[in-house]
Design an enzyme around this catalytic site. Structure first.
Site, PDB file in Angstrom:
ATOM      1  N   MET A  16       0.835  -1.212   0.000  1.00  0.00           N
ATOM      2  CA  MET A  16       0.000   0.000   0.000  1.00  0.00           C
ATOM      3  C   MET A  16       0.866   1.256   0.000  1.00  0.00           C
ATOM      4  SD  MET A  16      -3.388  -0.172  -0.093  1.00  0.00           S
ATOM      5  CE  MET A  16      -4.000   1.250   0.817  1.00  0.00           C
ATOM      6  N   ASN A  35      11.752   3.363   5.268  1.00  0.00           N
ATOM      7  CA  ASN A  35      11.161   2.136   5.796  1.00  0.00           C
ATOM      8  C   ASN A  35      12.017   1.659   6.963  1.00  0.00           C
ATOM      9  OD1 ASN A  35       8.976   0.010   5.022  1.00  0.00           O
ATOM     10  ND2 ASN A  35      10.779  -1.208   5.553  1.00  0.00           N
ATOM     11  N   ARG A  36      11.357   1.106   7.985  1.00  0.00           N
ATOM     12  CA  ARG A  36      12.090   0.655   9.172  1.00  0.00           C
ATOM     13  C   ARG A  36      13.184  -0.346   8.784  1.00  0.00           C
ATOM     14  NH1 ARG A  36      10.100   0.628  14.569  1.00  0.00           N
ATOM     15  NH2 ARG A  36       7.964   0.716  13.825  1.00  0.00           N
ATOM     16  N   SER A 131      -9.185   4.339   0.982  1.00  0.00           N
ATOM     17  CA  SER A 131      -9.910   3.146   0.566  1.00  0.00           C
ATOM     18  C   SER A 131      -9.713   2.876  -0.917  1.00  0.00           C
ATOM     19  CB  SER A 131     -11.409   3.300   0.850  1.00  0.00           C
ATOM     20  OG  SER A 131     -12.105   2.134   0.429  1.00  0.00           O
ATOM     21  N   GLY A 132      -9.669   1.596  -1.240  1.00  0.00           N
ATOM     22  CA  GLY A 132      -9.515   1.188  -2.634  1.00  0.00           C
ATOM     23  C   GLY A 132      -8.522   0.066  -2.795  1.00  0.00           C
ATOM     24  N   GLY A 133      -7.918  -0.341  -1.665  1.00  0.00           N
ATOM     25  CA  GLY A 133      -6.967  -1.440  -1.727  1.00  0.00           C
ATOM     26  C   GLY A 133      -5.695  -1.053  -2.463  1.00  0.00           C
ATOM     27  N   LYS A 188     -14.170   6.667   7.470  1.00  0.00           N
ATOM     28  CA  LYS A 188     -13.588   5.472   6.840  1.00  0.00           C
ATOM     29  C   LYS A 188     -14.110   4.202   7.512  1.00  0.00           C
ATOM     30  CE  LYS A 188     -10.664   2.967   4.361  1.00  0.00           C
ATOM     31  NZ  LYS A 188     -10.471   1.698   5.048  1.00  0.00           N
ATOM     32  N   HIS A 191     -17.531   3.553   6.249  1.00  0.00           N
ATOM     33  CA  HIS A 191     -17.367   2.995   4.899  1.00  0.00           C
ATOM     34  C   HIS A 191     -17.113   1.498   4.979  1.00  0.00           C
ATOM     35  CE1 HIS A 191     -14.585   1.384   1.888  1.00  0.00           C
ATOM     36  NE2 HIS A 191     -15.197   2.139   0.997  1.00  0.00           N
ATOM     37  N   ASN A 192     -16.178   1.092   5.834  1.00  0.00           N
ATOM     38  CA  ASN A 192     -15.838  -0.324   5.946  1.00  0.00           C
ATOM     39  C   ASN A 192     -16.999  -1.142   6.491  1.00  0.00           C
ATOM     40  OD1 ASN A 192     -13.339   0.651   5.179  1.00  0.00           O
ATOM     41  ND2 ASN A 192     -12.196  -0.509   6.682  1.00  0.00           N
ATOM     42  N   GLU A 195     -19.387  -1.660   3.806  1.00  0.00           N
ATOM     43  CA  GLU A 195     -18.778  -2.680   2.949  1.00  0.00           C
ATOM     44  C   GLU A 195     -19.100  -4.086   3.467  1.00  0.00           C
ATOM     45  OE1 GLU A 195     -14.241  -4.158   2.553  1.00  0.00           O
ATOM     46  OE2 GLU A 195     -14.545  -2.037   2.119  1.00  0.00           O
ATOM     47  N   LYS A 266     -10.997  -7.856   9.768  1.00  0.00           N
ATOM     48  CA  LYS A 266      -9.909  -7.083  10.379  1.00  0.00           C
ATOM     49  C   LYS A 266     -10.363  -6.204  11.536  1.00  0.00           C
ATOM     50  CE  LYS A 266      -6.668  -6.950   6.510  1.00  0.00           C
ATOM     51  NZ  LYS A 266      -5.864  -6.073   5.612  1.00  0.00           N
ATOM     52  N   ARG A 451     -39.150  -3.631  32.699  1.00  0.00           N
ATOM     53  CA  ARG A 451     -38.017  -3.010  33.376  1.00  0.00           C
ATOM     54  C   ARG A 451     -38.469  -2.314  34.662  1.00  0.00           C
ATOM     55  NH1 ARG A 451     -35.439   1.070  31.106  1.00  0.00           N
ATOM     56  NH2 ARG A 451     -33.363   0.500  31.906  1.00  0.00           N
TER      57      ARG A 451
END
Length: 479
Positions: A16, A35-36, A131-133, A188, A191-192, A195, A266, A451
């Site tokens: 990504m 990058n690490r 979003s969009g992979g 987001k 959105h998920n 989805e 996830k 109740r």
């Protein structure tokens, strides 16, 4: 390049991150990367980034030094402690006004906390949904940024350049400022969650077509191809169509039939469901979709139960073509309810967290680039453009009419599924939500009496509006 500072910095060169960096560079911006595991930086520059406008760095200090001010550093790392670690490591090297951006699937509450913390250090922070992979990251994702409002003008040209484009002239970016603090990551998350609901509804439609009607994969391809030319035109319907055309490369038959029926998750759908309960809003589609995944994961238990528990095994007897159309209508009506629930939750969250969300704009962000992209979302944008205070999408004339036209078919599909013993939990919960929402009275009067009976929780009376609450000693009044 040595004397010229880069426009944008990116940390995290998994797929990504790499794709997003390539997207930014392809729009005319210079990009510094880190990058690490620093060998990945060298591999990237020697491979996919060769000959392009990148600067590879081997330390965070070097990354920061390579950037023009105000520095814009985007984290594309795993959500959680890694984000906090990088923030702490970056702060000593940054100057007032510099911007840290988190592009991961972060829980909105973490973005709320981090925004306040980073701002307390004189810096600016953005938490953005992307979003969009992998394909979207490379070619144009849907981007949902929130955080420090004064950071937006500095990242807007880059984000809107790399975002997916929609509209008659393909020039409207699927990226706009969402709101302060964690608003972007909350949108987001919704959105998920939507989805999750979309995918479960499509799976239930497939299961009815396959088990009630016995459609082959070739026939399923044709059905979904036809559906994708109408109201259901969307990325998820399109890829579902394509899946039915793929043969197993390792043997006979189609690949989809060889895949174990256990679904992963996830966690973002679960977040939406949990937060809906916290807000007191009925986001039942994402919740039911999440439970369906949980049930699918109980494969061994289901295999054992299938040998002990019996149900009907009858096939559908009737007009096949008519029933296929009824399933399409049931899918569309259920989808409307799912999106209605998502926007009701966004409205409640906006009120709870004091976010000035623009719901038509959010629908437009999802119109392209993201997983739930669909023609249908244009209808949602138009609904909120017409009435920004629309209480529920089901009350918009277009969606009210669409559900009315589909209602008979929708009910027939659900009752047929029950009669045949085919599980359609998302179809059914969507219909239950619709029936509950349209009911002037519900049996909660009895629930509140219960109740009050066992816990003195009190109640209000329909014949005494504005008075109360009331409590009754129910035991004393029994006959």
């Amino acid at each position: 390049m040595a004397d010229k500072k880069c426009d944008f910095g990116l940390i995290g060169l998994a797929v990504m991150g790499e794709n997003l960096a390539l997207n930014v560079e392809s729009r005319g911006f210079s990009v510094a990367v880190f990058n690490r595991t620093v060998s990945k930086v060298d591999d990237f520059l020697a491979g996919r980034a060769a000959g392009k406008n990148f600067v590879g760095t081997h330390s965070l200090e070097e990354l920061v030094e390579s950037l023009a001010t105000p520095r814009k550093v985007m984290l594309m790392v795993k959500a959680g402690p890694a984000v906090d670690d990088f923030i702490e490591q970056l702060i000593p090297f940054l100057s007032p006004g510099d911007i840290i951006i988190d592009g991961g699937n972060t829980h909105f509450s973490e973005t709320e906390r981090r925004t306040q913390y980073v701002e307390s250090k004189g810096l600016r922070y953005i938490g953005t949904g992307v979003s969009g992979g992998e394909e979207g990251a490379l070619k144009g994702p849907s981007i949902m940024p929130g955080g420090s409002p004064d950071a937006w003008p500095h990242v807007k040209p880059i984000f809107q350049a790399i975002a997916a484009k929609v509209g008659p002239n393909n020039d409207i970016p699927c990226c706009e400022w969402i709101g302060p603090r964690g608003a972007g990551h909350y949108v987001k998350m919704v959105h998920n969650g939507i989805e999750y609901g979309d995918m479960q509804l499509i799976c239930e439609a497939y299961w009815m077509l396959r088990n009630a009607l016995g459609l082959s994969n070739e026939e399923l391809y044709d059905v979904f191809a036809e559906w994708n030319r109408g109201d259901l035109d969307s990325y998820l319907i399109e890829i579902t169509r394509d899946i039915f055309s793929v043969k197993d490369p390792e043997g006979d038959g189609h690949l989809v039939d060889k895949i174990l029926d256990t679904a992963g998750a996830k966690g973002t759908g679960k977040w939406m469901s949990q937060l809906a309960l916290d807000l007191g809003v009925p986001s039942t589609l994402v919740t039911e979709a999440g439970y369906a995944r949980c049930l699918s994961a109980m494969k061994d238990a289901r295999v054992r139960a299938s040998k002990a528990l019996k149900g009907p095994a009858a096939k559908f007897r009737g007009d096949r073509e008519k029933f296929i159309e009824e399933i399409r209508q049931a899918l569309y009506a259920s989808k409307i309810c799912s999106y209605a629930q998502g926007f009701v939750q966004l409205q409640a969250a906006a009120k709870e967290h004091d976010w000035p969300l623009e719901f038509g704009s959010i629908a437009l962000l999802w119109r392209g680039g993201c997983i739930i992209r669909a023609v249908f979302l244009q209808r949602i944008k138009e609904a909120f453009d017409k009435d920004p205070n629309l209480e529920n999408l089901l009350l918009n004339p277009y969606f009210k009419s669409a559900v009315r036209k589909s209602q008979t078919a929708w009910r027939h599909v659900v009752t047929t599924a029950v009669r045949l013993g085919i599980p359609t939990p998302a179809f059914a919960t969507a219909l239950a939500y619709y029936d509950g929402y349209r009911s002037e009275r519900l049996p909660a009067n009895l629930l509140q009496a219960q109740r009050d009976y066992f816990g003195a929780h009190t109640y209000h009376r329909v014949d005494k509006p504005g008075e109360g609450p009331f409590h009754t000693e129910w035991l004393q009044l029994r006959r």
